[in-house]
Design a protein around this motif. Structure first.
Motif, mmCIF file in Angstrom:
data_model
loop_
_atom_site.group_PDB
_atom_site.id
_atom_site.type_symbol
_atom_site.label_atom_id
_atom_site.label_comp_id
_atom_site.label_asym_id
_atom_site.label_seq_id
_atom_site.Cartn_x
_atom_site.Cartn_y
_atom_site.Cartn_z
ATOM 1 N N GLU A 33 -56.450 -37.259 27.896
ATOM 2 C CA GLU A 33 -55.373 -37.199 26.665
ATOM 3 C C GLU A 33 -54.107 -36.238 27.187
ATOM 4 O O GLU A 33 -52.894 -36.650 26.700
ATOM 5 N N TRP A 95 -52.985 -37.428 17.568
ATOM 6 C CA TRP A 95 -54.161 -38.316 17.905
ATOM 7 C C TRP A 95 -54.246 -39.184 16.429
ATOM 8 O O TRP A 95 -54.495 -40.378 16.714
ATOM 9 N N TYR A 101 -56.237 -42.730 16.450
ATOM 10 C CA TYR A 101 -57.553 -42.651 16.752
ATOM 11 C C TYR A 101 -58.501 -42.376 15.539
ATOM 12 O O TYR A 101 -58.002 -42.053 14.448
#
Length: 193
Positions: A33, A95, A101
Motif C-alpha cells: 500500500e 483506503w 477497500y
C-alpha cells in the motif's frame, strides 16, 4: 475506487453504466500500500522500514524520494509530513474514499498502527481535493519537535500551544466500547472532558 463508465469489451464503446472497478489486487499488505499514493506520476513513498535492532527497535520509518532539484520536492515533503503526522487517519481515509477497500480489509491494514489511533481513524474528516485529513484525537508532531536534527527542514516552527479536545458523546462511547470500558472497573464517566 472512483466510479467509472463501463466499456463494452466487444467494440470499446461506453455502455452508459456507472461501475466501481475492483481493487488492483485481491490481497494486500501495508508495504504494498505504501507504493500506492502518487505525486506527479512518482510514488510518494519508496517503502517502510521497521528497525529491528537498537534503541529504536519496532519503530517504522517511511522512505520517500528526495531530490532538491525536483520542483515538486517541497510539495512532496509537505504531503509526507502531513501523512506522518496523521498516519492512521490518513491511510484509513485513503483506503476507504480513494481505493474503495472493504471494511474488513481496512480493519486488517489498520492493525499495523497504534491501537488508539486506529480506533479513532474512522472519525477523521477527509478532504478529497487536497487528499488531507483532519484527525480527531492525538496528532503526532514528532517531525516538528525534532526538526533541529533534520538538515533539510526549513519551515518555521509554530509555538506548541495546549490543545483541548472535546468529543461528542457518540465518538466518546465508540472509543470507550473499543477499549472495552467497564464503568464498575474504571474511573471516569462517559460525559467527562
Amino acid at each position: 475506487m472512483a466510479e467509472i463508465e463501463e466499456i463494452n469489451p466487444e467494440d470499446g464503446t461506453p455502455t452508459g453504466n456507472i461501475i466501481t472497478p475492483p481493487p488492483p489486487y485481491k490481497n494486500t499488505t501495508l508495504r504494498r500500500e505504501l507504493a500506492g499514493p502518487m505525486l506527479n506520476n512518482q510514488p510518494l513513498f519508496y517503502t517502510g522500514v521497521v528497525t529491528a535492532v537498537g534503541s529504536d527497535t519496532g519503530i517504522s520509518r517511511l522512505v520517500y524520494p528526495y531530490n532538491p532539484k525536483d520542483p515538486a520536492n517541497s510539495e512532496r515533503q509537505k504531503r509526507v509530513r502531513h501523512i506522518a503526522g496523521n498516519m492512521a487517519a490518513w491511510w484509513y481515509c485513503y483506503w476507504t474514499h480513494v481505493m474503495g477497500y472493504s471494511e474488513s480489509t481496512v480493519k486488517r491494514l489498520l492493525n499495523s498502527f497504534y491501537f488508539d489511533r486506529a480506533v479513532m481513524a474512522p472519525e477523521a474528516q477527509w478532504d478529497p481535493e487536497r487528499m488531507e485529513v483532519k484527525a480527531t484525537g492525538h496528532v503526532d508532531n514528532y517531525i516538528e519537535e525534532n526538526a533541529e536534527w533534520d538538515p533539510f527542514y526549513s519551515d518555521i516552527k509554530e509555538p506548541n500551544n495546549k490543545v483541548e479536545i472535546t468529543f461528542d458523546d457518540d465518538t466518546r462511547m465508540t472509543l470507550m466500547n473499543a477499549v472495552n470500558y467497564k464503568p464498575d472497573r474504571s474511573i471516569g464517566e462517559a460525559n467527562s472532558r
